[in-house]
Design an enzyme around this catalytic site. Structure first.
Site, mmCIF file in Angstrom:
data_model
loop_
_atom_site.group_PDB
_atom_site.id
_atom_site.type_symbol
_atom_site.label_atom_id
_atom_site.label_comp_id
_atom_site.label_asym_id
_atom_site.label_seq_id
_atom_site.Cartn_x
_atom_site.Cartn_y
_atom_site.Cartn_z
ATOM 1 N N ARG A 23 0.710 -1.213 0.189
ATOM 2 C CA ARG A 23 -0.149 -0.168 0.138
ATOM 3 C C ARG A 23 0.778 1.182 0.089
ATOM 4 N NH1 ARG A 23 -5.412 1.572 1.850
ATOM 5 N NH2 ARG A 23 -5.475 3.902 0.705
ATOM 6 N N GLY A 24 0.952 2.009 -1.171
ATOM 7 C CA GLY A 24 1.986 3.051 -1.185
ATOM 8 C C GLY A 24 1.992 3.932 -0.435
ATOM 9 N N ASP A 26 0.991 3.906 2.853
ATOM 10 C CA ASP A 26 1.589 3.179 3.980
ATOM 11 C C ASP A 26 2.991 3.152 4.073
ATOM 12 O OD1 ASP A 26 -1.096 3.149 4.938
ATOM 13 O OD2 ASP A 26 -1.229 1.013 5.140
ATOM 14 N N THR A 27 3.642 2.492 3.227
ATOM 15 C CA THR A 27 5.054 2.155 3.261
ATOM 16 C C THR A 27 5.814 2.542 2.132
ATOM 17 O OG1 THR A 27 4.565 -0.060 2.056
ATOM 18 C CG2 THR A 27 4.257 0.166 4.529
ATOM 19 N N ARG A 28 5.416 3.165 1.055
ATOM 20 C CA ARG A 28 6.416 3.491 -0.026
ATOM 21 C C ARG A 28 7.537 4.131 0.325
ATOM 22 N NH1 ARG A 28 5.200 3.685 -5.420
ATOM 23 N NH2 ARG A 28 2.735 3.764 -4.842
ATOM 24 N N GLY A 56 0.564 6.699 -19.154
ATOM 25 C CA GLY A 56 -0.099 6.617 -20.062
ATOM 26 C C GLY A 56 -0.485 5.131 -20.360
ATOM 27 N N GLU A 90 -4.635 -7.196 -6.530
ATOM 28 C CA GLU A 90 -3.535 -7.669 -6.709
ATOM 29 C C GLU A 90 -3.092 -8.863 -6.017
ATOM 30 O OE1 GLU A 90 0.112 -5.435 -5.638
ATOM 31 O OE2 GLU A 90 -0.558 -3.715 -7.081
#
Length: 175
Positions: A23-24, A26-28, A56, A90
């Site tokens: 989850r970007g 949260d933890t990216r 794109g 995913e």
């Protein structure tokens, strides 16, 4: 497992060594960024959504391709992972690939515990409540049923992956 040793004997058909699911928000910029760097420093090729998806391009098809073209998957379960329908979709795709092959799936429970995922309690319970309320408001009966079926698939996927041996990084662990 030594570097580049494949779990699936036909490893030459894979474009990536690892597909990194997380989850970007949260933890990216924290844990996942450090994990990504460590994996790349081992000489492995990693699919990470912000690195591999071209501007794109259709995000869903690029993610599906990345999942299918990876010989292993690392899923970072953070507190808000289950709030993301993208992450849950995913996960379902990853498990479908895993169940049809002999590839490795490593779950990482970051600031959580596998039993929270398995029992679908705490944040996971809150996430599913949110998804269910959103889907119940769908006016088209067929679409609403499809959405509720999707939730069942997400629940099954979470329970299945929580039963795999993984790594746990509880609150307070800097990883």
């Amino acid at each position: 497992m030594p570097k580049h040793e494949s779990v699936d004997s036909s490893s030459d058909k894979y474009k990536y060594d690892v597909f990194l699911s997380f989850r970007g928000e949260d933890t990216r910029k924290t844990f996942t960024d450090h994990l990504y760097t460590a994996i790349v420093n081992e000489g492995l090729i990693v699919f990470r959504d912000n690195e591999e998806i071209e501007r794109g391009e259709t995000i869903k098809s690029e993610l599906e391709e990345g999942i299918q073209e990876s010989r292993s998957w690392v899923v970072v379960f953070s507190e808000k992972y289950a709030f993301s329908s993208w992450c849950l979709d995913e996960l379902v795709m990853i498990l479908q690939c895993k169940n049809n092959s002999n590839r490795l799936l490593l779950p990482i429970f970051y600031h959580g515990h596998p039993s929270d995922i398995r029992k679908q309690s705490g944040f996971v319970s809150q996430a599913f409540y949110m998804h269910e309320q959103k889907f119940k408001s769908e006016v088209d009966d067929t679409r609403r049923k499809d959405m509720m079926d999707k939730i069942k698939g997400w629940r099954t996927a979470l329970a299945e992956v929580a039963n795999l041996a993984g790594m746990t990084f509880p609150n307070g662990t800097n990883g």
